[in-house]
Scaffold this motif. Structure first.
Motif, PDB file in Angstrom:
ATOM      1  N   GLU A  81       8.491   2.126   3.636  1.00 44.09           N
ATOM      2  CA  GLU A  81       7.925   2.357   2.281  1.00 44.09           C
ATOM      3  C   GLU A  81       6.909   3.197   1.806  1.00 44.09           C
ATOM      4  O   GLU A  81       7.055   4.274   0.997  1.00 44.09           O
ATOM      5  N   ARG A  82       5.959   3.359   2.888  1.00 42.49           N
ATOM      6  CA  ARG A  82       4.970   4.200   2.669  1.00 42.49           C
ATOM      7  C   ARG A  82       5.524   5.803   3.001  1.00 42.49           C
ATOM      8  O   ARG A  82       5.012   6.743   2.266  1.00 42.49           O
TER       9      ARG A  82
ATOM     10  N   ARG B 267       7.308  13.894   2.501  1.00 40.90           N
ATOM     11  CA  ARG B 267       8.681  14.724   1.948  1.00 40.90           C
ATOM     12  C   ARG B 267       9.213  14.924   3.283  1.00 40.90           C
ATOM     13  O   ARG B 267       8.336  15.507   4.134  1.00 40.90           O
TER      14      ARG B 267
ATOM     15  N   GLU C 180      -2.759   3.898  -4.038  1.00 38.56           N
ATOM     16  CA  GLU C 180      -1.721   2.710  -4.343  1.00 38.56           C
ATOM     17  C   GLU C 180      -2.738   1.388  -5.135  1.00 38.56           C
ATOM     18  O   GLU C 180      -2.106   0.876  -5.974  1.00 38.56           O
TER      19      GLU C 180
ATOM     20  N   SER D 132       2.750  14.234   0.775  1.00 41.19           N
ATOM     21  CA  SER D 132       2.913  14.501  -0.611  1.00 41.19           C
ATOM     22  C   SER D 132       1.843  15.514  -1.266  1.00 41.19           C
ATOM     23  O   SER D 132       0.640  15.329  -0.668  1.00 41.19           O
TER      24      SER D 132
ATOM     25  N   ALA E 146       8.254   6.718   2.496  1.00 45.51           N
ATOM     26  CA  ALA E 146       9.177   7.316   1.416  1.00 45.51           C
ATOM     27  C   ALA E 146       8.188   7.584   0.360  1.00 45.51           C
ATOM     28  O   ALA E 146       8.691   8.616  -0.580  1.00 45.51           O
ATOM     29  N   ARG E 147       7.258   6.870   0.058  1.00 49.03           N
ATOM     30  CA  ARG E 147       6.527   6.970  -1.178  1.00 49.03           C
ATOM     31  C   ARG E 147       5.501   8.432  -1.070  1.00 49.03           C
ATOM     32  O   ARG E 147       5.186   9.112  -1.961  1.00 49.03           O
ATOM     33  N   HIS E 148       4.958   8.509   0.075  1.00 51.72           N
ATOM     34  CA  HIS E 148       3.782   9.410   0.449  1.00 51.72           C
ATOM     35  C   HIS E 148       4.150  10.807   1.177  1.00 51.72           C
ATOM     36  O   HIS E 148       3.171  11.573   1.391  1.00 51.72           O
TER      37      HIS E 148
ATOM     38  N   MET F 193      -3.929   7.426   0.686  1.00 45.75           N
ATOM     39  CA  MET F 193      -2.635   6.289   0.372  1.00 45.75           C
ATOM     40  C   MET F 193      -3.315   5.201  -0.326  1.00 45.75           C
ATOM     41  O   MET F 193      -2.800   4.777  -1.228  1.00 45.75           O
TER      42      MET F 193
END
Length: 273
Positions: free
Chosen positions: A165-166, A172, A126, A182, A168-170, A122
Motif C-alpha cells: 500500500e505504501r 512511481r 499520512e 513521489s 503504491a501511494r508514495h 511518508m
C-alpha cells in the motif's frame, strides 16, 4: 596482508575524518571495501593503495577511502517502534506546543541513502497532513547524498520495510526493478552533506533529531563529542532518537533518558540564582 603501520594509519584517518573506530576484528572489512577503490584509482592492490594513503594522502583518495569504509546500511521504517512512538507521542506533543508558531523541523543525521528521512516524510504526510514540516537528511558521503536526493531505489530496497500500500501511494515505478519516490514526498526532504564531528549550526535548530545506529561505531570520547554537538541543535522540548543499543549514561550530561527506550530528551538547564 595489510601491514601494522598501514592499518594504524587507516585507523587514525577514519577516526579523524569520520569518528569511526576501526578495531582489529574488522580487519576483514578492509580488503573487501577498499578493493574497488584501489582499482578505480589505478593501484594494483589494496596494499599499494594503503601505502599511498599513508605516504601521500591526497584529498580525493582520502575521501574515497572514508566513504568506502563507512557503513551505509539502511531500510525503510527500520525498527518500527521509533516511528510508532514518533507518531503516537512525540509529534502530537510538539504540534500542540507549536500551534501558530512555525514548522516542525526534523533532522535525520547519518541518513545513508535516504530511507529514514523518506520514511519520516511518508509518516507525517499520512498522519499529520496540513502541518508545515522541514525534514533534513545528512550524510558524510557526497555520492550517498546524491543518491538519496534522487529518490530512486531498486525493487529490493523498496520492499525492505514498505507495505504494498505504501509503495503504491508514495512511489512511481520506473521499470520492473526500479522505483522513484513521489514528488510530494521528495519535496518534503532536503539532503546535505555533513560530518557529525563538525558543528551543525548552519543547519539550524531542530525539534526532533534521528541519529540511530551510528554511535556504535564511535569510541566513548567521540560519542560524547557527537552528542554534545547534537544537543546544541535540539530544541529544549525536543527529542533525540538513538539506536536501540545506544545510551547516554556515562557519556554526556546534555541528555536524559525518557520513558521510551532509545529516545532521550535535553537535560534541564540549571537556573542561575
Amino acid at each position: 596482508m595489510i601491514s601494522g603501520p598501514d592499518f594504524l594509519a587507516l585507523q587514525k584517518l577514519l577516526a579523524e575524518r569520520s569518528g569511526m573506530a576501526l578495531t582489529s576484528d574488522k580487519l576483514y572489512l578492509v580488503a573487501s571495501r577498499l578493493n574497488p577503490v584501489a582499482q578505480k584509482h589505478g593501484f594494483r592492490s589494496v596494499i599499494e593503495l594503503m601505502a599511498a594513503l599513508r605516504l601521500s594522502p591526497r584529498d580525493a583518495l582520502v575521501n574515497a577511502v572514508v566513504e568506502a569504509m563507512v557503513t551505509h546500511e539502511s531500510l525503510f521504517f527500520r525498527d518500527d517502534r521509533p516511528f510508532e512512538h514518533l507518531c503516537r507521542t512525540i509529534l502530537p506533543q510538539l504540534i500542540s506546543a507549536r500551534v501558530g508558531r512555525r514548522p516542525i523541523r526534523i533532522w535525520s543525521a547519518a541518513c545513508s541513502s535516504g530511507q529514514e528521512p523518506y520514511s519520516i516524510a511518508m509518516l507525517v504526510a499520512e498522519q499529520f497532513a496540513g502541518w508545515p514540516w522541514e525534514i533534513v537528511g545528512t550524510d558524510i558521503s557526497q555520492p550517498i547524498v546524491t543518491k538519496a536526493s534522487a529518490g530512486i531505489f531498486s525493487s529490493f530496497e523498496v520492499k525492505r520495510g514498505l507495505s504494498p500500500e505504501r509503495i503504491a501511494r508514495h512511489f512511481r515505478r520506473i521499470d520492473d526493478q526500479t522505483f522513484i519516490v513521489s514528488d510530494q514526498i521528495r519535496k518534503m526532504v532536503r539532503f546535505e552533506t555533513h560530518n557529525l564531528l563538525e558543528s551543525a549550526l548552519r543547519l539550524g535548530q531542530f525539534d526532533i533529531i534521528f541519529c540511530r545506529n551510528v554511535l556504535i561505531y564511535f569510541d566513548t570520547a567521540t560519542k560524547t563529542k557527537v552528542l554534545d554537538l547534537l544537543a546544541r541543535q535540539l530544541a529544549p522540548d525536543g527529542a533525540l532518537f538513538l539506536g536501540s543499543a545506544d545510551t547516554v549514561l556515562g557519556i554526556t550530561s546534555r541528555f536524559v533518558a525518557g520513558q521510551e527506550r532509545g529516545v532521550v530528551r535535553p537535560a534541564p538547564v540549571a537556573k542561575v540564582a
